[in-house]
Write a protein that holds these residues in place. Sequence first.
Motif, PDB file in Angstrom:
ATOM      1  N   ASP A  37      -2.271   3.847  -7.198  1.00 25.62           N
ATOM      2  CA  ASP A  37      -2.339   3.477  -5.902  1.00 25.62           C
ATOM      3  C   ASP A  37      -3.365   4.079  -5.141  1.00 25.62           C
ATOM      4  O   ASP A  37      -3.514   5.500  -5.057  1.00 25.62           O
ATOM      5  N   GLN A  53      -8.870  -1.332   5.934  1.00 26.51           N
ATOM      6  CA  GLN A  53      -8.331  -1.250   4.473  1.00 26.51           C
ATOM      7  C   GLN A  53      -9.507  -1.543   3.721  1.00 26.51           C
ATOM      8  O   GLN A  53     -10.169  -1.870   4.447  1.00 26.51           O
ATOM      9  N   LYS A  63      -6.684  -2.085  -6.245  1.00 28.09           N
ATOM     10  CA  LYS A  63      -4.980  -1.894  -5.562  1.00 28.09           C
ATOM     11  C   LYS A  63      -5.387  -1.438  -4.337  1.00 28.09           C
ATOM     12  O   LYS A  63      -7.013  -0.766  -4.117  1.00 28.09           O
ATOM     13  N   CYS A  90       0.728  -0.930   0.298  1.00 29.54           N
ATOM     14  CA  CYS A  90      -0.451   0.073   0.344  1.00 29.54           C
ATOM     15  C   CYS A  90       0.872   1.129  -0.185  1.00 29.54           C
ATOM     16  O   CYS A  90       2.049   1.553   0.628  1.00 29.54           O
TER      17      CYS A  90
END
Length: 330
Positions: free
Chosen positions: A160, A117, A103, A49
């Motif tokens: 991302d 998340q 992503k 990440c």
Amino acid sequence: MQSRGPDVLVVSFADDNNGDDEATTERRIVFGSSIVSTFRFPTWNTLLCYGSCDGLVCIYCFYSPNIVVNPATKWHRSCPLSNLQQFLIDKYDKQECDFPDPKLGFGKDKLKGTFKQVWLYNSSEFGLDNVTTCEVFDFSTNAWRYVHPASPYRINDYQDPVYFDGSLHWLTEGKECKILSFDLHTETFQVICKAPFLCERDPVGDTMCILDNRLCVSEINGSAQLIWSLDSSGGNKTWKKLCSINLTVNIDWFMSFSFPLSPIAILDETKLLLQGRNSLEHRVIYDLHTKSYDLLFDPKTGYAVYYYQSLFSALSNKFVIIFFLPMNLL
């Protein structure tokens, strides 16, 4: 954090059998007021990440549980598979490999202090009718759940998601590119601003990043890579050009300029740390004043992220304090 610049963590993924390999040996380099160090994860997860959050980094893979790690203490925690990951595993088992690669986003609810998340992906590529689909994992409940409604705009799934100030951010698709924000406390989407300089161009060349504690956007414009900084002072959001990088310079350190360079951090106010999109490429310092390049180091492999070290393992809902005692007191 106030007394010096950000640290930089180069994350390498390797098998334990390669522990003596130079490519995976942990090292530490002091650059001005910042520290660049490497950290090796003995895991099959090979995606990272963007950035770090309170000293924690999140590594993931489509076919195995995501892992959150504190490199300073070696503490880590794995998460159950999401519905998206289970779906991709099922397709892989059926040898159906033609699907996108979403992503993962990782950040913190600033009001509750809980970490989350987030998978946000365009739905049509997965045979779904809605515009996008959003899954959130809340570490306080240890479970994944869908968020409704998800984003009303399709996202640029080449880049991302970037965490900044309690929210995750994406670039949207289309002729009129927008900055889409997901508040990790309210779990709602909103467009925070437009990026008028991003229009009718290849979305592969657009990326977001955090530089000098500001949300930034990088774009390829002809033979140059432009980096724009979002200024939110005074209540108004305006874009300011941070720098322009000449991509016609012949530099052997980078394999190709066909993809934009990835900005990692600004060190000592005038030094921009860059890496190529390929994880095998070098880490290079670009002087914002002299427009010159200098090699920082060649880690052979790994992804670089800005990083502030922390000794706390906040995901366990407890603060862990580590004491170091002299040997004669043990």
